[in-house]
Scaffold this active site. Structure first.
Site, PDB file in Angstrom:
ATOM      1  N   GLN A   1       1.169  -1.174   0.170  1.00  0.00           N
ATOM      2  CA  GLN A   1       0.034  -0.557  -0.239  1.00  0.00           C
ATOM      3  C   GLN A   1       0.730   1.328   0.198  1.00  0.00           C
ATOM      4  O   GLN A   1       0.030   2.350  -0.285  1.00  0.00           O
ATOM      5  CB  GLN A   1      -0.458  -0.057   1.582  1.00  0.00           C
ATOM      6  CG  GLN A   1      -2.195  -0.641   1.524  1.00  0.00           C
ATOM      7  CD  GLN A   1      -2.911  -1.171   2.535  1.00  0.00           C
ATOM      8  OE1 GLN A   1      -2.777  -1.871   2.830  1.00  0.00           O
ATOM      9  NE2 GLN A   1      -2.999  -0.285   2.943  1.00  0.00           N
TER      10      GLN A   1
ATOM     11  N   ARG B   1      -8.827  -0.392   8.189  1.00  0.00           N
ATOM     12  CA  ARG B   1     -10.120   0.682   7.478  1.00  0.00           C
ATOM     13  C   ARG B   1     -10.136   1.146   8.084  1.00  0.00           C
ATOM     14  O   ARG B   1     -10.844   1.959   8.967  1.00  0.00           O
ATOM     15  CB  ARG B   1     -11.192  -0.401   7.234  1.00  0.00           C
ATOM     16  CG  ARG B   1     -11.778   0.740   5.862  1.00  0.00           C
ATOM     17  CD  ARG B   1     -12.786  -0.406   5.013  1.00  0.00           C
ATOM     18  NE  ARG B   1     -13.257   0.198   4.844  1.00  0.00           N
ATOM     19  CZ  ARG B   1     -13.833  -0.274   3.307  1.00  0.00           C
ATOM     20  NH1 ARG B   1     -14.174  -1.364   3.216  1.00  0.00           N
ATOM     21  NH2 ARG B   1     -14.570   0.608   2.222  1.00  0.00           N
ATOM     22  N   CYS B   2      -8.908   2.437   8.837  1.00  0.00           N
ATOM     23  CA  CYS B   2      -8.647   2.797  10.053  1.00  0.00           C
ATOM     24  C   CYS B   2      -7.967   4.212  10.372  1.00  0.00           C
ATOM     25  O   CYS B   2      -6.951   4.014   9.529  1.00  0.00           O
ATOM     26  CB  CYS B   2      -9.113   2.384  11.466  1.00  0.00           C
ATOM     27  SG  CYS B   2      -8.395   2.993  13.196  1.00  0.00           S
TER      28      CYS B   2
ATOM     29  N   GLU C   1     -12.964   4.798   4.832  1.00  0.00           N
ATOM     30  CA  GLU C   1     -13.062   3.772   6.289  1.00  0.00           C
ATOM     31  C   GLU C   1     -14.157   4.792   7.010  1.00  0.00           C
ATOM     32  O   GLU C   1     -14.197   3.993   8.852  1.00  0.00           O
ATOM     33  CB  GLU C   1     -11.703   4.151   7.163  1.00  0.00           C
ATOM     34  CG  GLU C   1     -11.320   5.503   7.613  1.00  0.00           C
ATOM     35  CD  GLU C   1      -9.854   5.324   7.544  1.00  0.00           C
ATOM     36  OE1 GLU C   1      -9.652   7.068   8.688  1.00  0.00           O
ATOM     37  OE2 GLU C   1      -9.007   4.814   7.088  1.00  0.00           O
TER      38      GLU C   1
END
Ligand code: CDP
Length: 783
Positions: A221, A368-369, A738
């Site tokens: 990523q 996702r945060c 997110e």
């Protein structure tokens, strides 16, 4: 040249996702699709024990197996100074274990063979003797003075304590508590869960013995950061490393850390002189790669009798596993947890976090945060619910009384965050209207009177996304900015290259739309390139919903720079003064004479053929964007559940989500992001748990134990929007990827606890499974 008839599709349009053409045809290229001549395959031997000394490793039988090219142990790597690697939290992590293993699933040895099957067969032939040590799986036990020391490799480490970190004004907060009419407390555990992307982690490392160039296809990523860290750790010249992140089948934070497999495969390719592929299987992904959460939180809220929040404090024990491999900005070992005052105007706040080593897989990643904002959001939204119950007040009313008001923005919170914009009341009102709140409350009362259980849960979350700015936020010392390079070709088509990297979020569509909005080039005429460090400008990567706030801003800024140059070229073509040129949707025209016009396509051609005297040819440039602040998306999620008092089973009857992510670039893609996030939030609230037995065996190493919600269980979502632009973002956009995972778990848990409120049940930790609900009711003598 005449203007194309192709629709421009700038901001606010929902063209179909460009990338889906190849995905739905099965033509995406993922790491495992990469096949190189002479490529070898690697498999990793992992520890069956959570805590043990290694007394002997015998690789002779494995080495003798036909087709095996090499067997690598920690000792082999130590000879090249590669047995340890730095983590993104300034810890060290064993690449392959030397004399001790510290979690089940830890990498112990690797086999490189002609086929993946031979490599896996050879793992069975490696003989390792382990001398078991007491495993420490509970962070509270880990912090006891007589707990076994997990990290004996660290000379200064005399306990399992990693860090103590605090934020806020302790004295002011204590004073607020001394003046309170009511103090509400909540002890809750946000359990360990796992991002579980469809595609597991892997790489193909190809170090060319002739050129010394290392090309690494990698599920990353953050390819640029990974290139720099590879250069620093392996001592390879950075210009000789090329990281390519091809299509990525979901990341969710799981593909931010550097895993030992990447390092061993690269070292093996370097030493053997052939490409080496490593792709982990599902169990390896679940037991050894970055997990999320594992936060034991105690919160206290000081309130006045009329429901004003006067102060907030919390203590957290953070279980980071055996190596502190959380991907956090280095100033913030507990991430952005100090956003724990949420959407509320809280005058005083103080939080403390202690990190602990345990014999579990390393992590603490932001699934996702935005770096622990999920845990913070969960804590405050659960506390508001409990405070309302204790005060006998409607939780909606308690929220209303405490929201930061629209006129207070930009709002400086008690812990120093400056919220850019928000209108929390508006989002809440819309959600309640769509839910039919008043009617549902009436129904609930009647049901309670009949002995039936029904609950309404609300969560009015605030997020904080888009790190940096760079002076405040860095990953491993690298400042958190991002970049965009835009090149407009003579025919008016363009290529946009970015430092961020999509893992399925639709960047090829939305980032082209930003350029389309700024320059009037149709989005379909703009190709977007990401994830190749040789061919994109430097960036910190995609996680924590930072692509739109940072990469998106960089895109708008470079497009504006090119528009300024295009205006000068248009003035030249129209034989007018630059000050007399106006711009609208891809057309440059003379003020007061709209027919005297040139299209962006005309101007692009002129940039290579007919320039004003002395102007540098071409229409291209790069912009590095260091954001002045984070963006603060927000929303309200409401859940209605019916609870079976005989079994403890609860079912979601209705779920309404109102999101505000500022200006929406592509509303359809935003909706998709929210749907996905809501599904993940439901999974966490209802069914997901990575847990361990007392020996440190991971329970949750496969998808029959670690449950992903399917369409069968996932509730139907009704989604709505409000739009409150970010005042500092060039196009007013905030991140969204997110929000739904951050905000929704509390809404489900609040709904279940609302149903159980008449029984005096104030907490059930996630996942809220029917057996836990039943046990809580049983304890209260209800069943
Ligand atoms: O960093 P990441 O891509 O995971 O998250 P994001 O910036 O929140 O964006 C997720 C997707 O939603 C991207 O395709 C964005 O461009 C899109 N988006 C949008 O269309 N409008 C917004 N205001 C925010 C995101």
């Amino acid at each position: 040249m005449s203007q194309t008839q192709t629709p421009i599709h700038g901001l606010g349009h929902s063209p179909r996702r460009k990338e889906d053409d190849r995905f739905i045809r099965g033509k995406g290229i993922y790491v495992d699709d990469v096949q190189l001549p002479g490529m070898l395959h690697m498999a990793i031997l992992r520890s069956p024990l959570a805590h043990a000394r290694i007394t002997r490793v015998d690789t002779s039988q494995a080495q003798a197996l036909e087709g095996v090219v090499a067997v690598v142990t920690g000792q082999d790597l130590a000879a090249h100074n590669l047995a340890w690697m730095p983590t993104l939290s300034a810890d060290t992590q064993a690449v392959l274990a030397l004399d001790k293993v510290v979690f089940q699933g830890q990498e112990v040895a690797a086999v490189i063979a002609e086929t993946p099957y031979t490599a896996h067969d050879a793992l069975e032939l490696i003989d390792v003797d382990y001398d078991p040590l007491e495993p420490v799986v509970d962070p509270y036990r880990a912090l006891e003075p007589d707990a076994p020391l997990i990290r004996e490799d660290k000379p200064d480490q005399t306990s399992n304590h990693i860090f103590h970190w605090s934020q806020g004004d302790k004295e002011a907060t204590d004073r607020a508590f001394a003046q309170a009419d009511r103090v509400v407390s909540l002890d809750t555990f946000y359990p360990r869960c796992h991002p579980s992307p469809l595609e597991t982690c892997g790489c193909v490392a190809d170090v060319n013995p002739a050129t010394g160039k290392a090309t690494i296809w990698m599920t990353s990523q953050a390819p640029h950061v990974h290139r720099t860290l590879f250069a620093l750790v392996a001592g390879l010249p950075e210009q000789n490393i090329r990281i390519i992140s091809p299509d990525i089948g979901g990341g969710f934070g799981n593909k931010v850390p550097i895993y030992p497999g990447y390092v061993v495969a690269t070292a093996a390719s370097l030493l053997i002189g052939r490409p080496v592929k490593w792709v982990e299987d599902r169990t390896e992904n679940l037991i050894s790669t970055g997990f999320a959460r594992d936060y034991h939180m105690s919160g206290e809220m000081a309130l006045s009798a009329d429901g004003k929040i006067l102060g907030l404090r919390s203590k957290v024990i953070a279980d980071h596993g055996a190596f502190n491999a959380a991907a956090q900005p280095s100033k913030f070992p507990a991430g952005l947890f100090h956003i724990f005052t949420g959407s509320y105007d809280v005058p005083a706040a103080y939080c403390e976090v202690d990190g602990a080593y345990t014999n579990k897989a390393p992590g603490g990643i932001a699934y996702r945060c935005s770096f622990r904002v999920t845990e913070a959001s969960y804590l405050i939204e659960r506390m508001v619910q409990n405070a309302a119950t204790e005060l006998g007040m409607d939780p909606v009313e308690l929220r209303r009384r405490n929201f930061i008001q629209p006129e207070q923005f930009p709002y400086r919170s008690a812990v120093g965050w400056v919220y850019d914009s928000g209108d929390y009341q508006r989002a809440l009102d819309l959600a309640l209207e769509k839910l039919g709140y008043e009617e549902l409350r009436r129904e609930q009362k009647e049901k309670w009177e009949r002995g039936e259980l029904m609950g309404i849960g609300v969560a009015s979350f605030t997020e904080i996304v888009g790190a940096g700015h760079g002076a405040e936020f860095d990953i491993a010392g690298l400042r958190m900015f991002d970049s965009a390079e835009l090149r407009v070709h003579p025919t008016g088509k363009a290529i946009l290259k970015l430092g961020v990297k999509s893992q399925g979020q639709g960047h090829e569509t939305t980032f082209a739309q930003i350029v389309a909005g700024e320059l009037g080039i149709p989005a379909s005429d703009i190709s977007v390139v990401e994830g190749d460090t040789d061919n994109t400008p430097y960036g910190l990567g995609t996680y924590a919903s930072r692509s739109t706030p940072v990469g998106g801003a960089a895109t708008a800024m470079i497009a504006r720079k090119l528009r300024a140059k295009a205006t000068r070229i248009a003035a030249h073509l129209l034989e007018a003064s630059e000050d007399d040129i106006e711009y609208e949707e891809g057309r440059f025209f003379v003020k007061g004479a709209p027919d005297r016009a040139k299209t962006i396509q005309d101007v692009a051609f002129a940039a290579y053929t007919n320039l004003p005297e002395g102007m540098e040819p071409g229409l291209e440039g790069v912009h590095y964007y260091d954001p002045p602040n984070m963006t603060y998306p927000f929303g309200t999620y409401c859940v209605v559940v019916d609870l079976d008092k005989g079994t403890g089973e609860w079912k979601t009857r209705k779920m309404v989500a109102v999101d505000d992510c500022g200006v929406r670039i592509n509303p359809m893609i935003v909706e998709g992001q929210i749907h996905g996030g809501l599904a993940e939030g439901f999974g966490i609230a209802a069914m997901q748990l990575i847990t361990f037995d007392e020996q440190g065996n991971c329970i949750g190493s496969n998808f029959t134990d670690y449950l992903l919600p399917t369409s069968w269980e996932t509730p139907r979502f009704e989604t709505f929007a409000t739009v409150t632009p970010s005042p500092h973002h060039p196009i007013g956009a905030k991140g969204v990827g997110e929000s739904a995972t951050v905000g929704s778990p509390a809404a489900y848990v609040n709904a279940v606890l609302d149903a159980l409120a008449p029984l005096g049940i104030t907490n059930i930790d996630m996942p809220v499974t029917s057996d836990k609900v039943w046990a809580a009711m049983h304890e209260k003598g209800f069943v």
